[in-house]
Design an enzyme around this catalytic site. Structure first.
Site, short mmCIF file in Angstrom:
data_model
loop_
_atom_site.label_atom_id
_atom_site.label_comp_id
_atom_site.label_asym_id
_atom_site.label_seq_id
_atom_site.Cartn_x
_atom_site.Cartn_y
_atom_site.Cartn_z
N GLY A 97 29.03 30.98 -2.09
CA GLY A 97 29.17 32.14 -1.22
C GLY A 97 29.49 33.43 -1.93
O GLY A 97 29.34 34.51 -1.35
N ASP A 400 24.99 34.50 2.43
CA ASP A 400 26.19 33.65 2.32
C ASP A 400 27.27 34.43 1.57
O ASP A 400 26.97 35.05 0.56
CB ASP A 400 25.97 32.31 1.62
CG ASP A 400 25.10 31.34 2.43
OD1 ASP A 400 25.32 31.29 3.64
OD2 ASP A 400 24.25 30.68 1.84
N THR A 401 28.44 34.38 1.97
CA THR A 401 29.47 35.32 1.62
C THR A 401 30.82 34.62 1.64
O THR A 401 30.95 33.55 2.22
CB THR A 401 29.45 36.46 2.67
OG1 THR A 401 28.15 37.04 2.67
CG2 THR A 401 30.47 37.54 2.39
N THR A 402 31.83 35.25 1.05
CA THR A 402 33.20 34.80 1.28
C THR A 402 34.01 35.98 1.79
O THR A 402 33.78 37.12 1.38
CB THR A 402 33.85 34.19 0.03
OG1 THR A 402 34.97 33.38 0.42
CG2 THR A 402 34.32 35.25 -0.95
N MET A 482 32.14 36.20 7.71
CA MET A 482 30.99 36.21 6.80
C MET A 482 29.74 35.71 7.50
O MET A 482 29.80 35.08 8.55
CB MET A 482 31.32 35.34 5.60
CG MET A 482 31.59 33.89 5.94
SD MET A 482 32.35 32.92 4.61
CE MET A 482 34.06 33.37 4.76
#
Length: 597
Positions: A97, A400-402, A482
């Site tokens: 992420g 996709d991320t945090t 996110m």
């Protein structure tokens, strides 16, 4: 036959209590299909209690990252120190992420100056590659690919760390990065959801190896024995060395030192365009945070373009014109209004949002209450708009991320989001550095007349957005959610859950969500050619069947999605203005944890 199988499994568990983990896991999956949630003495049966603490709080997507943040706070670090430490840990522990090959955005409430600070730490496209050269490299392609060197932009996260640290830090950077260096060298157990995303990413990469070009480094760093399995010990000694260089040499080690030279040499070797000069020229930007009042003194605060944060503010300006609390939260009316507001706001997003250094964006008009009223008037309360379009926000005279959040004993609150964009990123890992480059450049348009068109040294449209809520002029909540286009609509759903329906900070994130996908995109041409204007309205199983049928009758294309993947990852901290006590919440769809002390 399932009840019989389940009964047999129960007997087997009694007769053979030492069954293998694999057997227990298989039987456990079958068991969960025939049993529901337990009861709770307080709160919603489908949620759990928020975490309360007096002195400090951290909520991240990995329990070990949350523990690291709390340790930094207890050692005298500020909320910013702890946020950097947690972000470094997540770049190691959740590389599916985020990571230092990507960008960063943050909102900080500073109790000393009593104001919000916004930081845009996103990178720019290579200065030496022209629009014409990009088009030639693309051949017949009509968009920038998601993998390989063409979508790679300058990684902005490390510069973001040092900008935040320079203004709000207390501990030395070597102390802040020490826990992640140790975990990178010694290893840590792989968490379940992250392991799941590793498997998804590996499958996606292997299906498009030709597009990536060079996957050997990525395979050696992340997939030497295939995708990491749940509970297996994962190490990344190359990343430990890179973190150590940053800890001792500062941002210069990354942007002007050996790391930058390694990146330059790697890109030349694989035919990429990112250069040492691009790294050395990079700088973050402190920006003004925009806030819009929803109701009852609650203001949602977001960062301006090139991020998509103001789309959430546009949704708020539209939805403030209707009292959603007159209907049940899971009703068709509420979901319809949220969806239509999102669709209108995203039409504007796809038309106007871009790097403000290259585009004249009508911000004042987009965020005005009058424009929100005009856009609300376009919503038919009984029918989905088949062809929404951008509005005219001009004022006369004029994925996709945090996400993580940390708060400390002084009252400082940090809302930070960091990402490599799609999946793990471009598929490219520079030699010996232990991180993957982002693929954020995929989000440029190729229409030469579009505000978001590709240009050298330009920041692409950004999906990642931290959020903050003020209440009656005081800091109330740092939070984020996110997940690409889910983020603005997720921010608004959480706000609605708390303000209109009285949910606590944990329930507001656990409640079933909707995610509308479709409409005009900032990568399209100005006409939105080929855009699916109706789009798809995805909902979680917690939405009532009657509501789904009514939404379909209203013209929405509704799908039920059960695995939670497309509904984001939420973390939040609420501060009681009278006692200063923090309440933390974390996403039940991820591996994370909220911790306090």
């Amino acid at each position: 036959m399932r009840p019989i199988f389940t009964a047999m499994a129960a007997v087997a568990a009694i007769l053979w209590p030492m069954a293998s983990p694999a057997m227990a896991q298989d039987e456990g999956v079958a068991a969960t299909e025939t049993i529901g949630a337990g009861g709770r003495p307080v709160g919603a049966a489908w949620s759990r209690s928020p975490v309360y603490a007096q002195h400090g709080m951290a909520a991240t997507a990995h329990p070990l990252a949350s523990q690291i943040a709390i340790d930094i706070l207890q050692r005298g670090g500020s909320a910013v120190d702890a946020a950097i430490a947690a972000n470094a840990a997540l770049g190691l522990m959740e590389p599916t992420g985020n990571g230092i090959g990507g960008d960063l955005f943050a909102i900080v409430w500073d109790p000393e100056t009593e104001r919000l600070y916004g930081l845009n730490a996103s990178g720019r496209s290579p200065m030496g590659r022209s629009y014409e050269e990009l088009r030639a490299a693309l051949g017949d392609a009509t968009s920038i690919p998601p993998l390989g060197h063409l979508p790679v932009t300058v990684p902005g996260a490390v510069d973001g760390w040092f900008e935040l640290h320079g203004r709000f830090g207390r501990l030395a950077m070597d102390q802040i990065l020490a826990p992640s260096i140790a975990y990178a060298e010694d290893g840590f157990p792989m968490a379940p959801v992250i392991a799941y995303y590793f498997q998804r990413n590996l499958r996606a990469f292997e299906q498009r190896l030709e597009m990536i070009g060079d996957f050997d480094n990525a395979r050696a760093t992340y997939f030497a024995d295939g995708a990491p399995q749940v509970g297996s010990i994962f190490r990344n000694p190359d990343l430990a060395n890179t973190y150590r260089a940053i800890a001792t040499g500062g941002r210069e080690a990354f942007y002007e030192g050996e790391v930058a030279r390694t990146i330059d040499a790697y890109m030349r070797r694989i035919g990429g365009d990112l250069r040492y000069e691009d790294m050395a020229a990079h700088e973050s930007e402190w920006v003004d945070v925009g806030c819009v009042e929803y109701r009852d003194g609650y203001e949602l605060c977001e960062l301006p373009p090139n991020s998509q944060g103001f789309a959430a503010l546009q949704m708020v300006n539209i939805l403030r014109n209707v009292d959603l609390s007159q209907w049940p939260r899971g009703s068709a009316e509420v979901l319809h209004y949220i969806t239509e507001a999102k669709r209108l706001a995203f039409e504007d997003l796809g038309r106007f949002y871009a790097d403000p250094a290259f585009a004249d964006i009508p911000i004042e008009g987009l965020l005005s209450q009058e424009y929100g009223r005009r856009r609300f008037a376009e919503i038919d309360p009984t029918r989905a708009n088949p062809e929404p379009a951008p509005g005219d926000p001009r004022i006369e005279g004029e994925g996709d991320t945090t996400y993580l959040t940390v708060a400390d004993s002084s009252g400082m609150m940090v809302s930070l989001i960091q990402s490599n964009y799609r999946g793990m990123g471009s598929g490219l890992v520079p030699d010996g550095l232990g991180f993957m480059f982002q693929d954020r450049g995929e989000l440029f348009s190729l229409d030469p007349d579009h505000p978001n068109v590709y240009a050298p040294g330009k920041r692409p449209f950004q999906t990642i957005i931290p959020a903050f809520v003020m209440r009656d002029g005081a800091p109330f909540m740092s939070f984020g959610l996110m997940g690409g286009g889910m983020q603005p609509q997720g921010h608004v759903q959480v706000l609605i859950n708390m303000v209109d329906y009285g949910m606590n900070v944990q329930e507001a994130g656990d409640a079933a969500r909707l995610n509308h996908d479709g409409g005009r995109r900032p990568t399209d041409d100005l006409a939105g050619t080929g855009a699916d204007l109706l789009g798809t309205l995805s909902v979680e199983p917690g939405i009532p069947a009657e509501t789904i049928e009514r939404l379909r009758a209203m013209g929405h294309n509704v799908e039920i999605v059960e695995d939670g993947v497309m509904f984001g990852g939420y973390q939040a901290i609420v501060r009681d203005p009278e006692t200063g006590v923090y309440a933390g919440a974390t996403e039940m769809r991820k591996d994370g944890q909220a911790l306090g002390y």
